[in-house]
Design a protein around this motif. Structure first.
Motif, mmCIF file in Angstrom:
data_model
loop_
_atom_site.group_PDB
_atom_site.id
_atom_site.type_symbol
_atom_site.label_atom_id
_atom_site.label_comp_id
_atom_site.label_asym_id
_atom_site.label_seq_id
_atom_site.Cartn_x
_atom_site.Cartn_y
_atom_site.Cartn_z
ATOM 1 N N ILE A 131 0.983 -1.091 0.128
ATOM 2 C CA ILE A 131 0.162 0.042 -0.157
ATOM 3 C C ILE A 131 0.908 1.370 -0.029
ATOM 4 O O ILE A 131 1.654 1.418 0.943
ATOM 5 C CB ILE A 131 -0.956 -0.079 1.322
ATOM 6 N N GLY A 132 1.076 1.976 -1.133
ATOM 7 C CA GLY A 132 1.780 3.175 -1.209
ATOM 8 C C GLY A 132 3.287 2.627 -0.916
ATOM 9 O O GLY A 132 3.837 1.824 -1.367
ATOM 10 N N ALA A 133 3.912 3.373 0.041
ATOM 11 C CA ALA A 133 5.055 3.110 0.432
ATOM 12 C C ALA A 133 5.401 1.965 1.656
ATOM 13 O O ALA A 133 6.311 2.023 2.101
ATOM 14 C CB ALA A 133 5.992 4.421 0.671
ATOM 15 N N ASP A 134 4.210 1.756 2.275
ATOM 16 C CA ASP A 134 4.411 0.929 3.401
ATOM 17 C C ASP A 134 3.816 -0.484 3.239
ATOM 18 O O ASP A 134 3.071 -0.814 2.432
ATOM 19 C CB ASP A 134 3.317 1.851 4.468
ATOM 20 N N LYS A 135 4.321 -1.366 4.148
ATOM 21 C CA LYS A 135 3.845 -2.657 3.902
ATOM 22 C C LYS A 135 2.879 -3.005 4.975
ATOM 23 O O LYS A 135 2.898 -3.516 6.046
ATOM 24 C CB LYS A 135 5.010 -3.644 4.140
ATOM 25 N N LEU A 136 1.476 -2.632 4.835
ATOM 26 C CA LEU A 136 0.394 -2.564 5.653
ATOM 27 C C LEU A 136 -0.460 -3.872 5.366
ATOM 28 O O LEU A 136 -0.290 -4.461 4.164
ATOM 29 C CB LEU A 136 -0.363 -1.513 5.408
ATOM 30 N N HIS A 137 -0.639 -4.555 6.324
ATOM 31 C CA HIS A 137 -1.375 -5.733 6.137
ATOM 32 C C HIS A 137 -2.987 -5.298 5.777
ATOM 33 O O HIS A 137 -3.862 -5.863 6.580
ATOM 34 C CB HIS A 137 -1.633 -6.447 7.509
ATOM 35 N N ALA A 138 -3.124 -4.887 4.622
ATOM 36 C CA ALA A 138 -4.435 -4.759 4.046
ATOM 37 C C ALA A 138 -4.654 -5.681 2.969
ATOM 38 O O ALA A 138 -5.721 -6.066 2.255
ATOM 39 C CB ALA A 138 -4.553 -3.352 3.512
ATOM 40 N N ALA A 139 -3.602 -5.933 2.109
ATOM 41 C CA ALA A 139 -3.697 -6.999 1.187
ATOM 42 C C ALA A 139 -2.244 -7.628 0.953
ATOM 43 O O ALA A 139 -1.099 -7.065 0.747
ATOM 44 C CB ALA A 139 -3.694 -6.270 -0.308
ATOM 45 N N PHE A 140 -2.539 -8.903 1.276
ATOM 46 C CA PHE A 140 -1.070 -9.818 1.197
ATOM 47 C C PHE A 140 -1.337 -11.300 1.117
ATOM 48 O O PHE A 140 -2.205 -11.910 1.254
ATOM 49 C CB PHE A 140 -0.514 -9.603 2.644
ATOM 50 N N VAL A 141 -0.268 -12.027 0.699
ATOM 51 C CA VAL A 141 -0.358 -13.276 0.217
ATOM 52 C C VAL A 141 0.273 -14.376 1.457
ATOM 53 O O VAL A 141 1.430 -13.878 1.702
ATOM 54 C CB VAL A 141 0.198 -13.708 -1.085
ATOM 55 N N VAL A 142 -0.443 -15.117 1.949
ATOM 56 C CA VAL A 142 0.403 -16.356 2.619
ATOM 57 C C VAL A 142 0.344 -17.572 2.126
ATOM 58 O O VAL A 142 -0.529 -18.138 1.683
ATOM 59 C CB VAL A 142 -0.529 -16.373 4.203
ATOM 60 N N ASP A 163 -2.813 -15.946 15.431
ATOM 61 C CA ASP A 163 -3.003 -16.204 16.807
ATOM 62 C C ASP A 163 -4.261 -15.463 17.089
ATOM 63 O O ASP A 163 -4.427 -14.135 17.046
ATOM 64 C CB ASP A 163 -1.766 -15.695 17.672
ATOM 65 N N GLU A 164 -5.549 -16.193 17.341
ATOM 66 C CA GLU A 164 -6.564 -15.660 17.589
ATOM 67 C C GLU A 164 -6.718 -15.033 19.198
ATOM 68 O O GLU A 164 -7.872 -14.263 19.320
ATOM 69 C CB GLU A 164 -7.449 -16.630 17.188
ATOM 70 N N ASN A 165 -5.873 -15.205 19.998
ATOM 71 C CA ASN A 165 -5.699 -14.637 21.230
ATOM 72 C C ASN A 165 -5.540 -13.198 20.937
ATOM 73 O O ASN A 165 -5.654 -12.265 21.856
ATOM 74 C CB ASN A 165 -4.861 -15.119 22.213
ATOM 75 N N VAL A 166 -4.907 -12.701 19.906
ATOM 76 C CA VAL A 166 -4.710 -11.145 19.406
ATOM 77 C C VAL A 166 -6.168 -10.740 19.136
ATOM 78 O O VAL A 166 -6.600 -11.109 17.961
ATOM 79 C CB VAL A 166 -3.881 -11.041 18.490
ATOM 80 N N PHE A 167 -6.714 -10.153 20.170
ATOM 81 C CA PHE A 167 -8.325 -9.989 19.888
ATOM 82 C C PHE A 167 -8.711 -8.455 20.509
ATOM 83 O O PHE A 167 -8.180 -8.400 21.624
ATOM 84 C CB PHE A 167 -9.107 -10.878 20.503
ATOM 85 N N PRO A 168 -9.675 -7.625 19.778
ATOM 86 C CA PRO A 168 -10.314 -7.984 18.526
ATOM 87 C C PRO A 168 -9.555 -7.539 17.330
ATOM 88 O O PRO A 168 -9.444 -8.188 16.273
ATOM 89 C CB PRO A 168 -11.469 -7.314 18.651
ATOM 90 N N ALA A 169 -8.535 -6.663 17.570
ATOM 91 C CA ALA A 169 -7.648 -6.041 16.424
ATOM 92 C C ALA A 169 -6.389 -5.329 16.968
ATOM 93 O O ALA A 169 -6.071 -5.092 18.034
ATOM 94 C CB ALA A 169 -8.457 -5.413 15.612
ATOM 95 N N PHE A 170 -5.346 -5.088 16.006
ATOM 96 C CA PHE A 170 -4.344 -4.533 16.054
ATOM 97 C C PHE A 170 -3.267 -5.598 16.714
ATOM 98 O O PHE A 170 -3.492 -6.218 17.678
ATOM 99 C CB PHE A 170 -4.296 -3.340 16.774
ATOM 100 N N CYS A 171 -1.853 -5.686 16.042
ATOM 101 C CA CYS A 171 -0.707 -6.606 16.465
ATOM 102 C C CYS A 171 -1.118 -7.981 16.149
ATOM 103 O O CYS A 171 -0.087 -8.742 16.213
ATOM 104 C CB CYS A 171 -0.395 -6.224 17.982
ATOM 105 N N GLU A 172 -2.134 -8.334 15.472
ATOM 106 C CA GLU A 172 -2.123 -9.823 14.931
ATOM 107 C C GLU A 172 -0.923 -9.830 13.676
ATOM 108 O O GLU A 172 -0.284 -10.952 13.632
ATOM 109 C CB GLU A 172 -3.374 -10.281 14.220
ATOM 110 N N ASP A 173 -0.967 -8.763 13.039
ATOM 111 C CA ASP A 173 0.444 -8.830 12.262
ATOM 112 C C ASP A 173 1.860 -8.827 12.660
ATOM 113 O O ASP A 173 2.586 -9.265 12.331
ATOM 114 C CB ASP A 173 0.265 -7.615 10.982
ATOM 115 N N THR A 174 1.759 -8.009 13.734
ATOM 116 C CA THR A 174 3.072 -8.033 14.576
ATOM 117 C C THR A 174 3.569 -9.251 15.048
ATOM 118 O O THR A 174 4.576 -9.541 15.136
ATOM 119 C CB THR A 174 2.996 -6.882 15.831
ATOM 120 N N ASP A 175 2.747 -10.147 15.704
ATOM 121 C CA ASP A 175 2.845 -11.437 16.251
ATOM 122 C C ASP A 175 3.221 -12.203 14.965
ATOM 123 O O ASP A 175 4.072 -13.072 15.096
ATOM 124 C CB ASP A 175 1.593 -11.947 16.619
#
Length: 266
Positions: free
Chosen positions: A92-103, A115-127
């Protein structure tokens, strides 16, 4: 596949419109919140043997031909036996944001689902980033690379729209900002500090040692090498703490994770 969390009437109407031109669309409806990580996982579980999954936020729109470029880039990478790139950003632009990605399937096999213990949002990508970072540490960071940015054959970014702005434009998330954003670094930091303790980041901090953002390579040595610093535990292992989830849904500020869940037979 669309994962619909909630019961919003406007979403129901949008899904009806989508089915008119994509009758094969699979819609998974969960009236109660699964969280971001849970939604991503449910989408992947629909086809657990797929070679890869493209996960996309609901405010992303690909320009005509973009999905074909993503598929071609990914398949070329998968067919390269020497490739160790398992996670592909559609930047996304200059940043690697988790808005569109391939696993890729190999990445999920090595490092597990979100990890679904990261709830409800934020830092699931950091984990997930931490798992990739620690995997690289274990296997030699100079010789392995688990991620890359998908580009067109001539080296350009894949054209898409995020938050109604081309390639992210001035998009601002809760945790970071696009390079074109009018928000200053100081404002971004204040927003981060406001959100972090209230959302999923407190669990990610407990899991890897205190974090404020994805660490640099030099900072990795200061953090846990395994989840919750439990010796010999695999990077992919997590178990949902239903009591902690219930505590969160009841509105409590402090809901500690029961580490004993990870010490059970695995």
């Amino acid at each position: 596949v669309i994962v619909w969390q909630g019961n919003s009437a406007h979403v129901r109407k949008e899904l009806e419109d989508i089915r008119k031109f994509r009758p094969d669309m699979v819609v998974l409806h969960y009236p109660n919140q699964l969280g971001v990580a849970g939604g991503w996982n449910e989408a992947m579980r629909v086809d657990p043997h797929a070679p890869y999954w493209l996960l996309v936020s609901d405010d992303v729109r690909f320009e005509p031909g973009s999905l074909k470029l993503v598929a071609e880039w990914t398949y070329r990478n998968l067919q390269n036996s020497k490739s160790n790139i398992w996670f592909h950003y559609v930047t996304i632009g200059a940043d690697k944001l988790h808005a569109a990605f391939v696993v890729t399937h190999r990445l999920a096999r090595e490092l597990g689902l979100y990890d679904e213990n990261v709830f409800p949002a934020f830092c699931e990508d950091t984990d997930f980033e931490m798992r990739m970072n620690m995997w690289e540490v274990m296997h030699g960071m100079e010789t392995w690379s688990t991620r890359d940015v998908i580009k067109t054959p001539d080296g350009k970014l894949i054209p898409l729209t995020h938050n109604n702005m081309p390639n992210g434009g001035g998009y601002v998330s809760g945790m970071s900002r696009n390079a074109n954003s009018p928000r200053t670094d100081a404002e971004t930091k204040r927003q981060f500090e406001k959100i972090r303790p209230l959302k999923g980041c407190n669990y990610a901090n407990e899991k890897w040692g205190f974090l404020t953002t994805v660490p640099t390579k030099d900072q990795l040595t200061q953090l846990f090498r395994t989840p919750h610093n439990i010796p010999d535990i695999p990077l992919w292992l997590w178990r949902l703490d239903v009591n902690r989830r219930r505590c969160q849904l009841d509105g409590h500020d402090h809901c500690p994770y029961d580490w004993n869940l990870l010490k059970e037979k695995r």
